[in-house]
Write an enzyme that holds these catalytic residues in place. Structure first.
Site, PDB file in Angstrom:
ATOM      1  N   ARG A 159      -8.837  -5.869   2.843  1.00 29.99           N
ATOM      2  CA  ARG A 159      -7.919  -6.201   3.947  1.00 29.99           C
ATOM      3  C   ARG A 159      -6.921  -5.070   4.147  1.00 29.99           C
ATOM      4  O   ARG A 159      -6.783  -4.172   3.320  1.00 29.99           O
ATOM      5  CB  ARG A 159      -7.166  -7.498   3.647  1.00 29.99           C
ATOM      6  CG  ARG A 159      -6.302  -7.428   2.422  1.00 29.99           C
ATOM      7  CD  ARG A 159      -5.281  -8.554   2.341  1.00 29.99           C
ATOM      8  NE  ARG A 159      -4.626  -8.564   1.033  1.00 29.99           N
ATOM      9  CZ  ARG A 159      -3.651  -7.744   0.669  1.00 29.99           C
ATOM     10  NH1 ARG A 159      -3.202  -6.825   1.511  1.00 29.99           N
ATOM     11  NH2 ARG A 159      -3.119  -7.820  -0.543  1.00 29.99           N
ATOM     12  N   SER A 188       2.989 -13.680   4.778  1.00 23.82           N
ATOM     13  CA  SER A 188       2.372 -12.352   4.782  1.00 23.82           C
ATOM     14  C   SER A 188       1.095 -12.384   5.611  1.00 23.82           C
ATOM     15  O   SER A 188       0.408 -13.411   5.668  1.00 23.82           O
ATOM     16  CB  SER A 188       2.045 -11.917   3.350  1.00 23.82           C
ATOM     17  OG  SER A 188       3.207 -11.910   2.543  1.00 23.82           O
ATOM     18  N   LEU A 189       0.778 -11.257   6.237  1.00 24.55           N
ATOM     19  CA  LEU A 189      -0.446 -11.115   7.016  1.00 24.55           C
ATOM     20  C   LEU A 189      -1.220  -9.905   6.532  1.00 24.55           C
ATOM     21  O   LEU A 189      -0.633  -8.857   6.251  1.00 24.55           O
ATOM     22  CB  LEU A 189      -0.135 -10.915   8.507  1.00 24.55           C
ATOM     23  CG  LEU A 189       0.000 -12.150   9.391  1.00 24.55           C
ATOM     24  CD1 LEU A 189       1.239 -12.929   9.016  1.00 24.55           C
ATOM     25  CD2 LEU A 189       0.060 -11.741  10.854  1.00 24.55           C
ATOM     26  N   CYS A 195       3.969  -6.281  -0.652  1.00 19.90           N
ATOM     27  CA  CYS A 195       3.549  -5.571   0.559  1.00 19.90           C
ATOM     28  C   CYS A 195       4.002  -4.116   0.552  1.00 19.90           C
ATOM     29  O   CYS A 195       4.112  -3.477   1.603  1.00 19.90           O
ATOM     30  CB  CYS A 195       4.049  -6.288   1.813  1.00 19.90           C
ATOM     31  SG  CYS A 195       3.591  -8.043   1.848  1.00 19.90           S
TER      32      CYS A 195
END
EC number: 2.3.1.181
Length: 215
Positions: A70, A137-138, A168
């Site tokens: 990702r 979070s993405l 992150c």
């Protein structure tokens, strides 16, 4: 407007088998495949994104670290965090990547507003924040116009493992969760509200619950 968005509610599942199932679904889907969102919790695990740097893993200790494909840097998943994997034909939806991220962020912001929590997004740091602390979070991957991976919303969990990393990739980034902002909370209720907001903001006409496994 797209037709129907299917949801799979998977409960508590180890991270790596779900990762493999996501990849398999994305590789094998056809132009006519229904879009799906998988809702899941994971046992304690750190996941490292494609851009992840080892220095952001401070003291992982006894929590396993899994390298993923990702976007983004390292994050933490654990029980009490609601994870949604978005397996969408983005090309069919007609969204660019930035628009997709913005729609997901708006869905989360509206979900939190339903609990009287005022949240916002940051243009330079994907995710959702409350007074500077990160609550969601993405991290997405787009392959051949189809998305996988997704979002993680802190609902009612132990936040301490986030202190073992730079979340992150940001040193000292504060993390928060819905329970601390809105009081006692039922994960099932949050899951239901999230479903509704994702259907709305991703512009689907309806939703359905899918049964069966992901093997």
């Amino acid at each position: 407007m797209s037709a129907c968005l299917g949801f799979r509610e998977l409960g508590l599942q180890p991270y790596e088998p779900v990762l493999e199932a996501m990849r398999r679904f994305t590789e094998q889907r056809s132009p006519d495949s229904q879009d799906e969102i998988w809702l899941v919790e994971h046992p304690a695990v750190f996941t490292q994104g494609q851009a992840g740097k080892a220095e952001h893993l401070l003291v992982p200790g006894d929590i396993p670290v899994v390298q993923t494909d990702r976007g983004g840097q390292v994050t933490y998943h654990g029980p009490g965090q609601l994870v949604a994997y978005l397996l969408l034909d983005v090309r069919r939806l007609g969204f660019g990547v930035r628009e997709l991220v913005s729609r997901i962020e708006l869905a989360l912001i509206d979900l939190l507003a339903s609990y009287a929590v005022q949240a916002s997004a940051k243009p330079d740091a994907p995710g959702v924040y409350v007074d500077g602390a990160k609550i969601a979070s993405l991290g997405l991957r787009i392959r051949n116009g189809r998305s996988f991976h997704g979002l993680a919303l802190n609902v009612d969990m132990d936040l301490a493992p986030f202190r073992r990393i730079n979340p992150c990739g940001y040193a000292g980034l504060a993390m928060t969760q819905l329970r601390d902002l809105a009081g006692p909370i039922e994960l099932d209720e949050v899951r239901t509200r999230l479903r509704g907001q994702l259907v709305k903001h991703l512009d689907y006409a309806e939703q359905t619950t899918l049964t069966g496994g992901i093997d």
